[in-house]
Scaffold this active site. Structure first.
Site, mmCIF file in Angstrom:
data_model
loop_
_atom_site.group_PDB
_atom_site.id
_atom_site.type_symbol
_atom_site.label_atom_id
_atom_site.label_comp_id
_atom_site.label_asym_id
_atom_site.label_seq_id
_atom_site.Cartn_x
_atom_site.Cartn_y
_atom_site.Cartn_z
ATOM 1 N N ASN A 160 0.969 -16.653 -4.319
ATOM 2 C CA ASN A 160 1.269 -17.326 -2.961
ATOM 3 C C ASN A 160 0.529 -17.113 -1.557
ATOM 4 O OD1 ASN A 160 3.949 -18.464 -3.977
ATOM 5 N ND2 ASN A 160 5.221 -16.432 -2.659
ATOM 6 N N HIS A 174 -6.314 -2.751 -1.361
ATOM 7 C CA HIS A 174 -6.045 -3.687 -0.031
ATOM 8 C C HIS A 174 -6.626 -4.769 -0.371
ATOM 9 C CE1 HIS A 174 -2.943 -5.457 2.676
ATOM 10 N NE2 HIS A 174 -4.330 -5.437 3.582
ATOM 11 N N HIS A 192 -0.592 -9.074 0.821
ATOM 12 C CA HIS A 192 -1.209 -8.463 -0.231
ATOM 13 C C HIS A 192 -1.347 -8.247 -1.118
ATOM 14 C CE1 HIS A 192 -2.497 -3.606 -2.052
ATOM 15 N NE2 HIS A 192 -2.199 -4.433 -2.960
ATOM 16 N N GLY A 235 3.850 -19.614 1.172
ATOM 17 C CA GLY A 235 5.350 -18.979 1.398
ATOM 18 C C GLY A 235 5.269 -16.921 1.144
ATOM 19 N N HIS A 246 -0.160 -10.161 -4.082
ATOM 20 C CA HIS A 246 0.315 -9.869 -5.425
ATOM 21 C C HIS A 246 0.558 -11.220 -6.155
ATOM 22 C CE1 HIS A 246 2.362 -11.168 -2.013
ATOM 23 N NE2 HIS A 246 3.088 -11.989 -2.697
ATOM 24 N N CYS A 300 1.063 -1.310 -0.113
ATOM 25 C CA CYS A 300 -0.390 -0.319 0.524
ATOM 26 C C CYS A 300 0.482 0.824 -0.164
ATOM 27 C CB CYS A 300 -1.342 0.481 1.240
ATOM 28 S SG CYS A 300 -2.464 -0.983 0.673
HETATM 29 P P1 5GP Z 1 5.807 -13.119 -1.183
HETATM 30 O O1 5GP Z 1 6.939 -14.178 -0.004
HETATM 31 O O2 5GP Z 1 4.860 -12.545 -1.000
HETATM 32 O O3 5GP Z 1 4.833 -13.659 -2.091
HETATM 33 O O4 5GP Z 1 6.684 -12.361 -1.910
HETATM 34 C C1 5GP Z 1 6.455 -11.013 -1.450
HETATM 35 C C2 5GP Z 1 8.108 -10.407 -2.360
HETATM 36 O O5 5GP Z 1 7.700 -9.331 -2.898
HETATM 37 C C3 5GP Z 1 9.057 -11.023 -2.869
HETATM 38 O O6 5GP Z 1 9.887 -11.669 -4.017
HETATM 39 C C4 5GP Z 1 10.295 -9.885 -2.183
HETATM 40 O O7 5GP Z 1 11.485 -10.374 -2.746
HETATM 41 C C5 5GP Z 1 9.294 -8.431 -3.091
HETATM 42 N N1 5GP Z 1 9.310 -7.463 -2.069
HETATM 43 C C6 5GP Z 1 9.395 -7.158 -0.624
HETATM 44 N N2 5GP Z 1 9.132 -6.405 -0.133
HETATM 45 C C7 5GP Z 1 9.240 -5.334 -2.049
HETATM 46 C C8 5GP Z 1 10.028 -4.059 -2.311
HETATM 47 O O8 5GP Z 1 9.433 -3.041 -0.597
HETATM 48 N N3 5GP Z 1 9.941 -3.678 -2.875
HETATM 49 C C9 5GP Z 1 9.827 -4.787 -4.252
HETATM 50 N N4 5GP Z 1 9.955 -4.250 -5.448
HETATM 51 N N5 5GP Z 1 9.114 -5.542 -3.946
HETATM 52 C C10 5GP Z 1 9.694 -6.471 -2.283
HETATM 53 ZN ZN ZN Z 2 -1.602 -3.396 1.617
#
Ligand code: 5GP
Ligand code: ZN
Length: 118
Positions: free
Chosen positions: A82, A44, A93, A88, A95, A5
């Site tokens: 995920n 969100h 949020h 994992g 994605h 967010c």
């Molecule tokens: P998850 O593990 O939740 O599926 O993926 C989260 C993803 O967000 C990870 O691949 C991580 O590298 C990415 N990520 C986390 N914080 C940031 C950030 O501040 N900026 C960007 N561009 N990616 C982020």
């Molecule tokens: Zn959010």
């Protein structure tokens, strides 16, 4: 406010690829493939568990646009979301990871016996 967010509000910088009123696509900060993009809704939503068909329909169109924008639509790519602890999910949020730019492996998700659950 969650980290994505803050990113939507431009309180945290990101490398944006495509944006419209409802979605944002930007490069993952820690790429796991030559192309590793994150696509998020601007509202969100905690995870895919809370996503509805209307959002997912528009999300599909947007992800397809992103793939064209970075020219991986023909070479191929992978879309992953995920969900929760076992999925994992680190950022709570919704994605979608869009991965491509090279042949991706499809071999090793868990050390648990893949035959053992059902
Ligand atoms: P998850 O593990 O939740 O599926 O993926 C989260 C993803 O967000 C990870 O691949 C991580 O590298 C990415 N990520 C986390 N914080 C940031 C950030 O501040 N900026 C960007 N561009 N990616 C982020
Ligand atoms: Zn959010």
């Amino acid at each position: 406010m969650c980290i994505f967010c803050k990113l939507i509000n431009k309180e945290i910088p990101s490398n944006i690829i495509l944006e419209d009123d409802e979605f944002l696509a930007f490069h993952d900060i820690n790429p796991k493939a030559p192309v590793h993009i994150l696509v998020i809704p601007k509202v969100h939503i905690d995870s895919f568990n809370e996503a509805n068909s209307s959002l997912m329909g528009k999300m599909s169109d947007f992800i397809q646009e992103v793939a064209k924008e970075v020219k991986i639509e023909k070479s191929g790519y992978r879309v992953i979301t995920n969900i929760g602890e076992n999925g994992g999910q680190e950022v709570k949020h919704l994605h979608f990871h869009v991965l491509g730019g090279a042949k991706l492996s499809w071999s090793h998700f868990t050390d648990a016996d893949p035959q053992g659950h059902f």
